[in-house]
Enzyme design. Structure first.
Site, PDB file in Angstrom:
ATOM      1  N   GLN A   1      -5.064  -0.578  -4.697  1.00 18.03           N
ATOM      2  CA  GLN A   1      -5.700  -1.691  -5.400  1.00 18.03           C
ATOM      3  C   GLN A   1      -6.446  -1.223  -6.642  1.00 18.03           C
ATOM      4  O   GLN A   1      -6.469  -1.920  -7.669  1.00 18.03           O
ATOM      5  CB  GLN A   1      -6.637  -2.436  -4.449  1.00 18.03           C
ATOM      6  CG  GLN A   1      -7.232  -3.694  -5.050  1.00 18.03           C
ATOM      7  CD  GLN A   1      -8.051  -4.474  -4.050  1.00 18.03           C
ATOM      8  OE1 GLN A   1      -7.779  -4.461  -2.845  1.00 18.03           O
ATOM      9  NE2 GLN A   1      -9.072  -5.173  -4.519  1.00 18.03           N
TER      10      GLN A   1
ATOM     11  N   CYS B   1       0.843  -1.187   0.000  1.00 15.96           N
ATOM     12  CA  CYS B   1       0.000   0.000   0.000  1.00 15.96           C
ATOM     13  C   CYS B   1       0.885   1.245   0.000  1.00 15.96           C
ATOM     14  O   CYS B   1       1.796   1.368   0.809  1.00 15.96           O
ATOM     15  CB  CYS B   1      -0.887  -0.023   1.235  1.00 15.96           C
ATOM     16  SG  CYS B   1      -1.626   1.557   1.660  1.00 15.96           S
ATOM     17  N   GLU B   2       0.630   2.153  -0.937  1.00 15.87           N
ATOM     18  CA  GLU B   2       1.491   3.332  -1.040  1.00 15.87           C
ATOM     19  C   GLU B   2       1.241   4.340   0.084  1.00 15.87           C
ATOM     20  O   GLU B   2       2.048   5.237   0.292  1.00 15.87           O
ATOM     21  CB  GLU B   2       1.307   4.019  -2.392  1.00 15.87           C
ATOM     22  CG  GLU B   2      -0.023   4.683  -2.616  1.00 15.87           C
ATOM     23  CD  GLU B   2      -0.101   5.369  -3.981  1.00 15.87           C
ATOM     24  OE1 GLU B   2      -0.786   6.386  -4.063  1.00 15.87           O
ATOM     25  OE2 GLU B   2       0.523   4.893  -4.946  1.00 15.87           O
ATOM     26  N   HIS B   3       0.148   4.194   0.798  1.00 15.68           N
ATOM     27  CA  HIS B   3      -0.157   5.149   1.868  1.00 15.68           C
ATOM     28  C   HIS B   3       0.581   4.831   3.169  1.00 15.68           C
ATOM     29  O   HIS B   3       0.969   5.743   3.899  1.00 15.68           O
ATOM     30  CB  HIS B   3      -1.667   5.176   2.132  1.00 15.68           C
ATOM     31  CG  HIS B   3      -2.465   5.581   0.937  1.00 15.68           C
ATOM     32  ND1 HIS B   3      -3.666   4.999   0.591  1.00 15.68           N
ATOM     33  CD2 HIS B   3      -2.209   6.498  -0.018  1.00 15.68           C
ATOM     34  CE1 HIS B   3      -4.131   5.554  -0.511  1.00 15.68           C
ATOM     35  NE2 HIS B   3      -3.267   6.460  -0.900  1.00 15.68           N
ATOM     36  N   HIS B   4       0.761   3.535   3.472  1.00 15.59           N
ATOM     37  CA  HIS B   4       1.413   3.155   4.725  1.00 15.59           C
ATOM     38  C   HIS B   4       2.594   2.216   4.518  1.00 15.59           C
ATOM     39  O   HIS B   4       3.261   1.838   5.472  1.00 15.59           O
ATOM     40  CB  HIS B   4       0.402   2.481   5.664  1.00 15.59           C
ATOM     41  CG  HIS B   4      -0.809   3.316   5.938  1.00 15.59           C
ATOM     42  ND1 HIS B   4      -2.003   3.139   5.262  1.00 15.59           N
ATOM     43  CD2 HIS B   4      -1.000   4.353   6.777  1.00 15.59           C
ATOM     44  CE1 HIS B   4      -2.888   4.025   5.692  1.00 15.59           C
ATOM     45  NE2 HIS B   4      -2.310   4.782   6.606  1.00 15.59           N
TER      46      HIS B   4
ATOM     47  N   HIS C   1      -6.082  -5.894   3.301  1.00 18.56           N
ATOM     48  CA  HIS C   1      -5.106  -4.814   3.465  1.00 18.56           C
ATOM     49  C   HIS C   1      -4.639  -4.738   4.914  1.00 18.56           C
ATOM     50  O   HIS C   1      -5.447  -4.514   5.821  1.00 18.56           O
ATOM     51  CB  HIS C   1      -5.734  -3.481   3.046  1.00 18.56           C
ATOM     52  CG  HIS C   1      -6.007  -3.378   1.578  1.00 18.56           C
ATOM     53  ND1 HIS C   1      -5.321  -2.515   0.746  1.00 18.56           N
ATOM     54  CD2 HIS C   1      -6.869  -4.053   0.780  1.00 18.56           C
ATOM     55  CE1 HIS C   1      -5.758  -2.659  -0.494  1.00 18.56           C
ATOM     56  NE2 HIS C   1      -6.698  -3.576  -0.491  1.00 18.56           N
TER      57      HIS C   1
ATOM     58  N   CYS D   1      -3.044  -2.453   6.297  1.00 17.49           N
ATOM     59  CA  CYS D   1      -3.226  -1.124   6.882  1.00 17.49           C
ATOM     60  C   CYS D   1      -4.602  -0.994   7.533  1.00 17.49           C
ATOM     61  O   CYS D   1      -4.800  -0.149   8.424  1.00 17.49           O
ATOM     62  CB  CYS D   1      -3.026  -0.033   5.834  1.00 17.49           C
ATOM     63  SG  CYS D   1      -4.100  -0.163   4.401  1.00 17.49           S
TER      64      CYS D   1
END
Length: 199
Positions: free
Chosen positions: A129, A88-91, A157, A159
């Site tokens: 995703q 995941c690019e956010h976390h 996920h 996250c």
């Protein structure tokens, strides 16, 4: 870019730079990076990160083109339950699950192993995703130019499971359809086939 390769050799300069950053992070969260269990962790983490993001150095279109064959077959081709592992690019936490891909040939078929490989090319990047689904879909559609293409991804996920809302049993489903799969009958046939056990 190389069409496909297993990243078993690492650029020493890049590996050392990433290693130093991991070492600093470990130190700044309050751990002792010199203790036995952590001495080699920065290097291992650097190599793991380079492996998990090797998709940036690979060309999904070249992979498909390397195994395209002229063929008159024009019925649905499905490869389902393709394992997906991404970050995941956010976390920068993992998400993982399965991808299901179908296409209806329009003069060309592709070697079946190439579909899981292009999933890996796009999954081994910092991702969401939704974009992952779209990238796989568009690559197949633009390269093979089939009558239609469909992609469904189901993933859990970390996250959402380890932090934030901490929901352990949630699954995210994304889908994309092009061409013939825009027709309800064709789309429903695909969805029925990927949900059934033919064994």
């Amino acid at each position: 870019m190389a069409p496909y390769q297993n990243l078993e050799e690492y650029n020493i300069n890049i590996t050392n730079e990433v290693k130093e950053r991991f070492s600093k992070i470990i130190d700044e969260i309050g751990e002792d990076v010199t203790r036995d269990g952590l001495v080699k962790t920065p290097e291992r983490a650097a190599k793991a990160m380079l492996f998990l993001t090797q998709g940036y150095k690979q060309d999904a279109t070249a992979i498909l083109k390397s195994a395209m064959f002229k063929e008159s077959y024009n019925e649905m081709v499905i490869v389902k339950d393709i394992e997906v592992y991404s970050l995941c690019e956010h976390h920068m936490l993992p998400f993982f699950g399965k991808a299901h891909i179908a296409y209806i040939p329009n003069g060309h078929i592709v070697g079946l192993s190439k579909l899981p490989r292009i999933v890996d090319v796009f999954a081994r990047r910092l991702q969401v995703q939704e974009r992952l689904t779209e990238q796989i879909l568009e690559c197949i559609n633009d390269t093979l130019k089939p009558q239609g293409v469909a992609v469904v991804i189901e993933a859990a996920h970390m996250c959402m499971m380890m932090r934030g809302v901490q929901k352990q049993n949630s699954v995210t489903t994304t889908s994309g359809f092009r061409g013939a799969f825009k027709k309800e009958e064709t789309r429903n046939e695909f969805l029925k086939l990927i949900s059934s056990d033919l064994s």
